[in-house]
Design a protein around this motif. Structure first.
Motif, PDB file in Angstrom:
ATOM      1  N   ALA A  48       0.824  -1.208   0.000  1.00 30.91           N
ATOM      2  CA  ALA A  48       0.000   0.000   0.000  1.00 30.91           C
ATOM      3  C   ALA A  48       0.862   1.263   0.000  1.00 30.91           C
ATOM      4  O   ALA A  48       0.556   2.249  -0.688  1.00 30.91           O
ATOM      5  CB  ALA A  48      -0.922  -0.009   1.218  1.00 30.91           C
ATOM      6  N   GLY A  49       1.959   1.247   0.776  1.00 33.17           N
ATOM      7  CA  GLY A  49       2.826   2.427   0.841  1.00 33.17           C
ATOM      8  C   GLY A  49       3.497   2.728  -0.481  1.00 33.17           C
ATOM      9  O   GLY A  49       3.552   3.894  -0.914  1.00 33.17           O
ATOM     10  N   THR A  50       4.017   1.725  -1.143  1.00 28.69           N
ATOM     11  CA  THR A  50       4.641   1.953  -2.448  1.00 28.69           C
ATOM     12  C   THR A  50       3.602   2.318  -3.497  1.00 28.69           C
ATOM     13  O   THR A  50       3.882   3.092  -4.417  1.00 28.69           O
ATOM     14  CB  THR A  50       5.411   0.704  -2.894  1.00 28.69           C
ATOM     15  OG1 THR A  50       4.548  -0.452  -2.822  1.00 28.69           O
ATOM     16  CG2 THR A  50       6.618   0.459  -2.018  1.00 28.69           C
ATOM     17  N   GLY A  51       2.386   1.761  -3.348  1.00 29.66           N
ATOM     18  CA  GLY A  51       1.323   2.139  -4.272  1.00 29.66           C
ATOM     19  C   GLY A  51       0.987   3.614  -4.158  1.00 29.66           C
ATOM     20  O   GLY A  51       0.822   4.316  -5.179  1.00 29.66           O
ATOM     21  N   LEU A  52       0.928   4.114  -2.913  1.00 29.42           N
ATOM     22  CA  LEU A  52       0.666   5.543  -2.718  1.00 29.42           C
ATOM     23  C   LEU A  52       1.803   6.384  -3.288  1.00 29.42           C
ATOM     24  O   LEU A  52       1.573   7.420  -3.931  1.00 29.42           O
ATOM     25  CB  LEU A  52       0.487   5.827  -1.229  1.00 29.42           C
ATOM     26  CG  LEU A  52       0.223   7.293  -0.851  1.00 29.42           C
ATOM     27  CD1 LEU A  52      -1.061   7.794  -1.501  1.00 29.42           C
ATOM     28  CD2 LEU A  52       0.164   7.451   0.664  1.00 29.42           C
ATOM     29  N   GLY A  53       3.042   5.916  -3.068  1.00 32.69           N
ATOM     30  CA  GLY A  53       4.185   6.667  -3.596  1.00 32.69           C
ATOM     31  C   GLY A  53       4.177   6.744  -5.112  1.00 32.69           C
ATOM     32  O   GLY A  53       4.469   7.794  -5.693  1.00 32.69           O
ATOM     33  N   LEU A  54       3.835   5.634  -5.767  1.00 36.78           N
ATOM     34  CA  LEU A  54       3.781   5.642  -7.228  1.00 36.78           C
ATOM     35  C   LEU A  54       2.616   6.471  -7.749  1.00 36.78           C
ATOM     36  O   LEU A  54       2.698   7.085  -8.814  1.00 36.78           O
ATOM     37  CB  LEU A  54       3.665   4.200  -7.745  1.00 36.78           C
ATOM     38  CG  LEU A  54       4.978   3.424  -7.883  1.00 36.78           C
ATOM     39  CD1 LEU A  54       4.697   1.976  -8.255  1.00 36.78           C
ATOM     40  CD2 LEU A  54       5.872   4.063  -8.940  1.00 36.78           C
ATOM     41  N   TYR A  55       1.515   6.493  -7.009  1.00 35.25           N
ATOM     42  CA  TYR A  55       0.371   7.282  -7.461  1.00 35.25           C
ATOM     43  C   TYR A  55       0.697   8.783  -7.383  1.00 35.25           C
ATOM     44  O   TYR A  55       0.324   9.553  -8.271  1.00 35.25           O
ATOM     45  CB  TYR A  55      -0.849   6.971  -6.603  1.00 35.25           C
ATOM     46  CG  TYR A  55      -2.096   7.680  -7.069  1.00 35.25           C
ATOM     47  CD1 TYR A  55      -2.824   7.191  -8.157  1.00 35.25           C
ATOM     48  CD2 TYR A  55      -2.532   8.842  -6.437  1.00 35.25           C
ATOM     49  CE1 TYR A  55      -3.963   7.853  -8.594  1.00 35.25           C
ATOM     50  CE2 TYR A  55      -3.664   9.507  -6.869  1.00 35.25           C
ATOM     51  CZ  TYR A  55      -4.378   9.007  -7.962  1.00 35.25           C
ATOM     52  OH  TYR A  55      -5.508   9.669  -8.397  1.00 35.25           O
ATOM     53  N   VAL A  56       1.402   9.170  -6.313  1.00 43.18           N
ATOM     54  CA  VAL A  56       1.748  10.591  -6.154  1.00 43.18           C
ATOM     55  C   VAL A  56       2.866  10.986  -7.105  1.00 43.18           C
ATOM     56  O   VAL A  56       2.836  12.053  -7.729  1.00 43.18           O
ATOM     57  CB  VAL A  56       2.155  10.864  -4.689  1.00 43.18           C
ATOM     58  CG1 VAL A  56       2.643  12.318  -4.536  1.00 43.18           C
ATOM     59  CG2 VAL A  56       0.971  10.608  -3.760  1.00 43.18           C
ATOM     60  N   ARG A  57       3.886  10.093  -7.220  1.00 47.53           N
ATOM     61  CA  ARG A  57       5.025  10.383  -8.098  1.00 47.53           C
ATOM     62  C   ARG A  57       5.230   9.194  -9.037  1.00 47.53           C
ATOM     63  O   ARG A  57       6.009   8.289  -8.744  1.00 47.53           O
ATOM     64  CB  ARG A  57       6.280  10.639  -7.269  1.00 47.53           C
ATOM     65  CG  ARG A  57       6.209  11.947  -6.481  1.00 47.53           C
ATOM     66  CD  ARG A  57       7.510  12.224  -5.763  1.00 47.53           C
ATOM     67  NE  ARG A  57       7.728  11.293  -4.672  1.00 47.53           N
ATOM     68  CZ  ARG A  57       8.811  11.307  -3.873  1.00 47.53           C
ATOM     69  NH1 ARG A  57       9.763  12.214  -4.092  1.00 47.53           N
ATOM     70  NH2 ARG A  57       8.935  10.444  -2.906  1.00 47.53           N
ATOM     71  N   PRO A  58       4.514   9.149 -10.129  1.00 52.49           N
ATOM     72  CA  PRO A  58       4.545   7.983 -11.018  1.00 52.49           C
ATOM     73  C   PRO A  58       5.886   7.749 -11.699  1.00 52.49           C
ATOM     74  O   PRO A  58       6.100   6.700 -12.295  1.00 52.49           O
ATOM     75  CB  PRO A  58       3.456   8.296 -12.051  1.00 52.49           C
ATOM     76  CG  PRO A  58       3.263   9.773 -11.995  1.00 52.49           C
ATOM     77  CD  PRO A  58       3.565  10.183 -10.598  1.00 52.49           C
ATOM     78  N   GLY A  59       6.817   8.690 -11.592  1.00 55.49           N
ATOM     79  CA  GLY A  59       8.107   8.509 -12.257  1.00 55.49           C
ATOM     80  C   GLY A  59       9.104   7.710 -11.449  1.00 55.49           C
ATOM     81  O   GLY A  59      10.225   7.464 -11.921  1.00 55.49           O
ATOM     82  N   LEU A  60       8.748   7.247 -10.251  1.00 53.32           N
ATOM     83  CA  LEU A  60       9.687   6.510  -9.397  1.00 53.32           C
ATOM     84  C   LEU A  60       9.736   5.046  -9.810  1.00 53.32           C
ATOM     85  O   LEU A  60       9.276   4.150  -9.097  1.00 53.32           O
ATOM     86  CB  LEU A  60       9.276   6.642  -7.925  1.00 53.32           C
ATOM     87  CG  LEU A  60       9.286   8.054  -7.341  1.00 53.32           C
ATOM     88  CD1 LEU A  60       8.856   8.039  -5.892  1.00 53.32           C
ATOM     89  CD2 LEU A  60      10.668   8.680  -7.477  1.00 53.32           C
TER      90      LEU A  60
END
Length: 541
Positions: A265-277
């Motif tokens: 869930a945490g990495t999903g949120l990070g990718l949703y906010v910053r999809p370039g990671l």
């Protein structure tokens, strides 16, 4: 606690995303970890009458009783599939997978304890073991496709043969726990729990009479099986193949799943906010990360890692320190001189390490030339000697010095001679391998120059190879002496003499104030040898 584990995984994923590196690899690793943990890691506890009857069913084994649990691996599979596309779509997959998995898993873990029925799955573990034997050959076939015609049939034949043997009566004789090891958890028949509770209460009077005779406290009537004060099923119920499933008793599989779901869930949120990671190699790196992390959870469980035991044992440590300090250097009135004994035994320990290292070096030096690939592969006879010598090194390195010492103590008796022999035998392989690798890495220029003028093999060895490797040989020997000194301390604990023997004797007698002198002496001498050896190596290499 369950929600705290999920939050810990979520926070960990958030911290990993602060570096602005790729977080998709962690999403892939978490999704793969959930899939494997669902199949192989124990999710909760199920108890019987005896402690050996307890088992930890996996999430997959619980599906016949809790079909909704299938949503946990399905959510992870969805997240893994969307991770392939990357960007915000991968982020949505991680958020959905982590949230849905957490909701379903918490619903199970917060449920009450109840009766379940076991159904062994015959042949499953035998098949897993056979597949494990086949996989290396499949990897060889994939890596060496020109020889796939050899490796593939060989691997399949080995796997089928292993499965047939493991699944036979003879295989079950040697590996009895493998037969029916994996068990499905089925719901108990309707009314079975009520009938068993009634039967238990009816026989409670006689049971308490027996318990009173053997000094055990009486049991009270129960309303359901969760009320069993000892957390165990009655014997007759357990023998009928029933177990008491306790969802609240988390297995390490539940810990792994909750952490993985939090990371997902945490990495999903990070990718949703910053999809370039993300990076192109995320899928491969995620698989490597999952493999590493998945190996850690069973290791912690197998080693019974529990900091609570350390907290409970803290009073003993305090008592030990009180009895060990100040050190008892001498008791002239009782003719006891611990400091003198420590000095003598420490000198003996150094001598054991010195003699053992010297004997090993004398044997490893000539044999290392036979174990060097660049010196032996031009002649069929020398090539055979190369394989024999490398095989000897591998076998010798596989037998630990402590095991050799135990065998040799039984053969030659207590004393330093057994320690010297054990150390020398084991060190031959370590030094020989290091020496041979140094020989294989020599500069070929001097060798080719001497060979071009017709120099003999002995002259090539003397003037082209030895000058290059002798400084390394001395450095490796000094390093091995450092290791052998530490090993000789442990060998003393099994009767091979030296400071370890003194420490064991002091501990057995409860003379902790004498034992601490040996510990202080070890620390001082180890540092002295380390500094001296480092100084010598810096001058030689």
């Amino acid at each position: 606690m369950s929600l705290a584990l999920f939050v810990a995984g979520f926070v960990l994923a958030s911290l990993l995303g602060l570096g602005r590196g790729s977080v998709r690899r962690y999403l892939v690793g978490a999704a793969l970890g959930i899939l494997v943990a669902s199949l192989a890691f124990p999710l909760a506890g199920a108890v019987g009458y005896l402690s050996r009857e307890a088992l930890g069913p996996t999430l997959a084994a619980l599906l016949p009783t809790y079909p909704l649990l299938v949503l946990v691996p399905l959510a992870a599979a969805l997240a893994l599939a969307l991770a392939h596309f990357g960007g915000r779509l991968a982020g949505i997959g991680g958020l959905l997978g982590g949230g849905l998995g957490l909701f379903v898993l918490l619903g199970f873990l917060n449920g009450p304890a109840h009766l379940v029925k076991l159904r062994p799955v015959p042949g499953l573990m035998e098949g897993v073991a056979a597949l494990a034997l086949t996989l290396p050959f499949l990897a060889l076939a994939w890596g060496q496709r020109k020889r796939a015609w050899l490796w593939l049939p060989l691997g399949v034949a080995l796997g089928l043969g292993a499965f047939s043997w493991l699944n036979s009566p003879m295989g079950h004789t040697y590996f009895p726990r493998m037969a029916g090891y994996y068990k499905l958890i089925l719901p108990a028949e309707p009314g079975a729990e009520e009938a068993l509770v009634r039967t238990f209460n009816e026989g409670l009077l006689e049971l308490n009479r027996v318990r009173q005779e053997i000094g055990l406290p009486p049991l009270s009537p129960i309303q359901n099986l969760s009320d069993l004060g000892e957390g165990r099923l009655p014997q007759e119920i357990a023998q009928a193949g029933y177990r008491l499933l306790q969802p609240a008793s988390l297995g390490y599989g539940a810990v792994a799943l909750l952490l993985f779901l939090g990371v997902l869930a945490g990495t999903g949120l990070g990718l949703y906010v910053r999809p370039g990671l993300e990076e192109p190699s995320d899928l491969r790196q995620g698989g490597v990360l999952a493999s590493v992390v998945l190996s850690i959870f069973p290791a912690f469980d197998a080693t019974e890692f529990d900091l609570g035991k350390l907290v409970k044992g803290w009073p003993f440590l305090v008592n030990f320190l009180d009895r060990a300090w100040p050190p008892n250097l001498a008791q002239p009135q009782h003719d006891i001189y611990p400091l003198q004994s420590v000095a003598s035994e420490m000198l003996l320990t150094v001598e054991i390490a010195l003699v053992g290292t010297l004997l090993a070096a004398l044997f490893a030096l000539p044999t290392s030339f036979l174990a060097a690939r660049n010196l032996t592969f031009q002649n069929p006879v020398l090539r055979l000697l190369f394989y024999l010598m490398r095989g000897f090194y591998n076998v010798d390195r596989g037998v630990d010095t402590l095991i050799l010492a135990l065998i040799l103590v039984a053969a030659v008796g207590l004393g330093p001679f057994a320690g010297v022999l054990a150390m020398a035998i084991h060190s031959i392989a370590d030094l020989g391998k290091l020496y041979s690798e140094a020989i294989e890495n020599v500069d070929k220029g001097p060798i080719e120059a001497l060979e071009s003028v017709g120099a003999s093999g002995s002259n090539v060895l003397r003037w082209a190879i030895l000058p290059q490797v002798l400084p390394l040989f001395v450095s490796y020997t000094l390093y091995r002496f450092e290791i052998n000194f530490r090993v000789s301390i442990v060998l003393g604990l099994v009767g091979a003499g030296g400071i370890g023997f003194f420490i064991k004797g002091a501990m057995d007698a409860g003379h902790y104030d004498q034992m601490v002198i040996g510990i202080i002496a070890i620390v001082l001498v180890v540092n002295l040898i380390d500094f001296a050896s480092s100084w010598l190596r810096s001058r030689l290499v």
